[in-house]
Every structure is written in structure tokens, then in C-alpha cells.
Design a protein around this motif. Sequence first.
Motif, PDB file in Angstrom:
ATOM      1  N   VAL A  90       3.145  39.994  -8.660  1.00 17.99           N
ATOM      2  CA  VAL A  90       3.797  39.159  -7.652  1.00 17.99           C
ATOM      3  C   VAL A  90       3.681  37.698  -8.067  1.00 17.99           C
ATOM      4  CG1 VAL A  90       3.843  38.459  -5.234  1.00 17.99           C
ATOM      5  CG2 VAL A  90       3.280  40.825  -5.840  1.00 17.99           C
ATOM      6  N   GLU A  91       4.838  37.024  -8.127  1.00 19.04           N
ATOM      7  CA  GLU A  91       4.886  35.620  -8.525  1.00 19.04           C
ATOM      8  C   GLU A  91       5.076  34.686  -7.330  1.00 19.04           C
ATOM      9  OE1 GLU A  91       7.096  33.490 -12.189  1.00 19.04           O
ATOM     10  OE2 GLU A  91       8.471  34.221 -10.641  1.00 19.04           O
ATOM     11  N   TRP A  92       5.779  35.170  -6.290  1.00 15.29           N
ATOM     12  CA  TRP A  92       6.093  34.294  -5.154  1.00 15.29           C
ATOM     13  C   TRP A  92       6.375  35.151  -3.927  1.00 15.29           C
ATOM     14  CZ3 TRP A  92      10.894  34.013  -2.562  1.00 15.29           C
ATOM     15  CH2 TRP A  92      11.014  32.965  -1.646  1.00 15.29           C
ATOM     16  N   ARG A 109       9.138  37.697  -4.997  1.00 18.56           N
ATOM     17  CA  ARG A 109       9.663  37.818  -6.356  1.00 18.56           C
ATOM     18  C   ARG A 109       8.525  38.157  -7.315  1.00 18.56           C
ATOM     19  NH1 ARG A 109      12.182  33.256  -6.446  1.00 18.56           N
ATOM     20  NH2 ARG A 109      10.452  32.049  -7.319  1.00 18.56           N
ATOM     21  N   LEU A 110       8.819  39.029  -8.303  1.00 22.86           N
ATOM     22  CA  LEU A 110       7.868  39.361  -9.354  1.00 22.86           C
ATOM     23  C   LEU A 110       8.075  38.442 -10.554  1.00 22.86           C
ATOM     24  CD1 LEU A 110       8.082  43.274  -9.403  1.00 22.86           C
ATOM     25  CD2 LEU A 110       6.512  41.843  -8.096  1.00 22.86           C
ATOM     26  N   ASN A 198      18.026  44.919 -13.475  1.00 19.31           N
ATOM     27  CA  ASN A 198      16.580  44.822 -13.679  1.00 19.31           C
ATOM     28  C   ASN A 198      16.049  43.469 -13.228  1.00 19.31           C
ATOM     29  OD1 ASN A 198      16.482  47.404 -14.735  1.00 19.31           O
ATOM     30  ND2 ASN A 198      16.736  46.707 -16.861  1.00 19.31           N
ATOM     31  N   LEU A 199      16.832  42.418 -13.480  1.00 20.00           N
ATOM     32  CA  LEU A 199      16.409  41.091 -13.046  1.00 20.00           C
ATOM     33  C   LEU A 199      16.429  40.991 -11.524  1.00 20.00           C
ATOM     34  CD1 LEU A 199      15.598  38.212 -13.792  1.00 20.00           C
ATOM     35  CD2 LEU A 199      18.038  37.641 -13.928  1.00 20.00           C
ATOM     36  N   ASP A 200      17.480  41.551 -10.918  1.00 18.43           N
ATOM     37  CA  ASP A 200      17.551  41.534  -9.451  1.00 18.43           C
ATOM     38  C   ASP A 200      16.427  42.355  -8.832  1.00 18.43           C
ATOM     39  OD1 ASP A 200      19.771  39.931  -9.604  1.00 18.43           O
ATOM     40  OD2 ASP A 200      21.204  41.579  -9.353  1.00 18.43           O
ATOM     41  N   GLN A 203      13.358  40.737  -7.499  1.00 15.88           N
ATOM     42  CA  GLN A 203      13.453  40.026  -6.237  1.00 15.88           C
ATOM     43  C   GLN A 203      13.534  41.037  -5.094  1.00 15.88           C
ATOM     44  OE1 GLN A 203      16.843  37.445  -6.538  1.00 15.88           O
ATOM     45  NE2 GLN A 203      15.724  35.901  -7.724  1.00 15.88           N
ATOM     46  N   MET A 204      12.702  40.851  -4.090  1.00 14.77           N
ATOM     47  CA  MET A 204      12.697  41.749  -2.944  1.00 14.77           C
ATOM     48  C   MET A 204      13.423  41.061  -1.790  1.00 14.77           C
ATOM     49  SD  MET A 204       8.763  42.930  -3.507  1.00 14.77           S
ATOM     50  CE  MET A 204       8.521  41.586  -4.675  1.00 14.77           C
TER      51      MET A 204
END
Length: 404
Positions: A90-92, A109-110, A198-200, A203-204
Motif C-alpha cells: 500500500v502506497e497511499w 493505491r499500491l 494492471n496499472l489500474d 488503484q482501488m
Amino acid sequence: MNDINLEKLRVNRGAHAAPKKRRSSNTRTWIIAGATLAIIVYALLPKPTAIQATQVVSAWPSQQYQVLNATGYVVAQRKAAVAPKGTGRVEWIGVSEGDVVKEGVVLARLESRDVAASYQAASANRQVAEAAVTSAENEMQDADRNLDRTTLLFNKRLLSVLNLQDAKSRKARVAASLKSSQASLAAARANEQLAKTNLDSTQMVAPFDGTVLSRSANVGDIVTPLASAADAKGAVLLIADLNSLEVDADVSESSLAQIKMGQPCEIVLDAYPDRRYRAEVRIIAPTVNRASATVTAKVRFLDRDPDVLPDMSARVAFLSQAVNADQQKPVMAVSPTAIVEGEGGSHVFQIGADGRAHAVAVQVGAVLGGVRAVSGNLKVGDALVLAPGSKMSDGDRIKLADAP
């Protein structure tokens, strides 16, 4: 000097002792007489009547329509655990408990630097494939023009059959190259879309409008969809649509015939015992819990209240008919046996602080379960005589039956 006669100066104490003795005897006589008189008067007074006590309580008019009661818990019909599709750190996290979120808003967001680089590479490959398709299309246009020119000269007998065949062969090679370039472009676009997905996925986002109920991960935690790794979290946030709150009530299997779809109900929460919420049966589960012999009835709230939260304990009263706003206001009620009916009207006997029963006139209302609504010069909590009987009158001395 003359001798003093000391005998004349001596005080005769015996002369004063006799009157004091007579006064003491008279006082005792009067005390005994007064006590005797008090005992006689007390014996002649009527003895206090032994009574049972009850209280004035609050009741609701809707109680007269109750056909069944059940217990349950408040749940959200729409609830989701927000988690990533893949494993990552988890980044944010952009929300906290209690925040209201809109559908599609990014909640957390990861770490995504490697996934973002893969997406940039796939995007570049797509651009290369597009350029190859453009080049092949230009080649195809040139081959078409060359074939047209060769065919025209061949018809004028200015070129040989060999020249015409070479032009046709070139067009076929260019057409094949164009198809190959177009296929490569389709593959590049698919790879780019996969990389974008994969990029999306790092994001949760909120799947619907709702409220954040809890956070189960913090920045720096590793999350994975199945939470199979050590110290990994399965979900980051739990959100629910609080507009879809309802109560899951457990109804006894033997009482199932008393409820039906759309039946009016009234909900009382343990957190707010003085409030009543209008509700109705939304659905009756088509299965029976064999362990408890109960069926789950989902009862939805008709009135939205922001104070109602998921997992609150609730009691559900299934009613024979719907109630209006006036029937949701509490009224005073007493035990029916405390009411005395007479020619001049109805009254109850209030237990006074002086140990006497005081008659209070009341107006009698509807029967509300085990009590009856009344109105008069009373308040909730007042002590009344239970089953006073026809011989009791205003001002009678009373005592509790278990009092000495």
C-alpha cells in the motif's frame, strides 16, 4: 468574744426532700396516663391497608397492532470489501472511517512504478506497430498505383507479361505485409490494454456511493486478494451504502405463517430505546436454519436516520397494520388492574409520600399489549396502587404488602 451557736446555722435538708419526691411521683403518673391514652387512640385508628404497587410507564400506540416480535441486527444491503486485484504494498490511502465516497473515486493505491513502466513499454510497442501499419499502407498504395500503370502499358503492348506479373506479385507481398502489420498492431494494443488494466488494478476505487466503515490496512502493508502470505491483508477498506440499511431478524419457524412480504413493521434499536422506526418486510429467506429452527426476515427501514449504524442490535415488531406519525409518539399507560371504574368516571390511586392513597381521575384509552393508555394528572414513574379494590377511598392509609 461571744460563742457562736453553730447548731442554728445548720441547713435542714430533710425539710426540702419530701416535696421533690411528691413532684416526681406526679410526673410519672401523667406520663403513664398519656402513654396509655396514646395506645388506646392508636388501637382505635384504622390499620393501614396492605397493597401491591405498580408504576406509570411509557407505551406506544403501535403496540396494539403487534402480532409477533423478533430480534436481529442492522446490516447493509450493499456492502463491499475494497481490495486490489493483485499483490502489492500500500502506497497511499485517501479516506478514513466515516468518510462519504462517490462511485469511481480512487480510495487507495499500491506501489505501481514497475507496472507503470510495463504500461509505458506496451504503449511504445503499440506506437511502433502503428507506424509499421502506416508504412505498409503506403507501400500498398504505391503497389496499387504501380499495378494500374503496368496494366495500362501492358494493354497498349508497351510492357511484357513478365512486367505485369512482377507488379501483381509486388502487390500481393505488400498486402501480406500490411496484414501482418495490422495483426502486430492488434497484439500491441492488446498488450497495452493489459498493461493499462494492471496499472489500474493498483488503484482501488469505490464500487458505489457509500460510507467507509473501517480500514484494515495502513500505508506500507502488503495486501493480497487471498491474504495467503504471512502478515498480508486481504482488504484495505470496508464500505457500505447506509441508505440500504435493513434488519436481519430471526423468526421462529413455528411463527413463519404470521409474517409476509411487505408486512408493516416497527424497529426499536437497543442504542435508542425511545425511538421507533417505520419499516416493512423486504424479503423472507427461502431457507431454514436447522440449528436454531429460525427463518431470516429482511426488514428495511422506511425512514432514513444517520444515527443508525450497521451491526446495531434491533427488535422488530411485526404489525397487523401500518402506523402513522401520531401513533409513533409515546403515551402514559398503567396496568389495567390499577384502574377503578366508577359512576363519576375512572380513577387510579396514587401512592403519596405521606403513606396514603390519593385518588386521581384519568381518561382511559386503548389497550396496548399488557397495559392500557391513560391521561390525567400523572407522570411516568408515579407509583400507583395495584388492584385497589372497591373498598379503598381517597386518603386511606396504606403500606406495601411486604413491608413490616
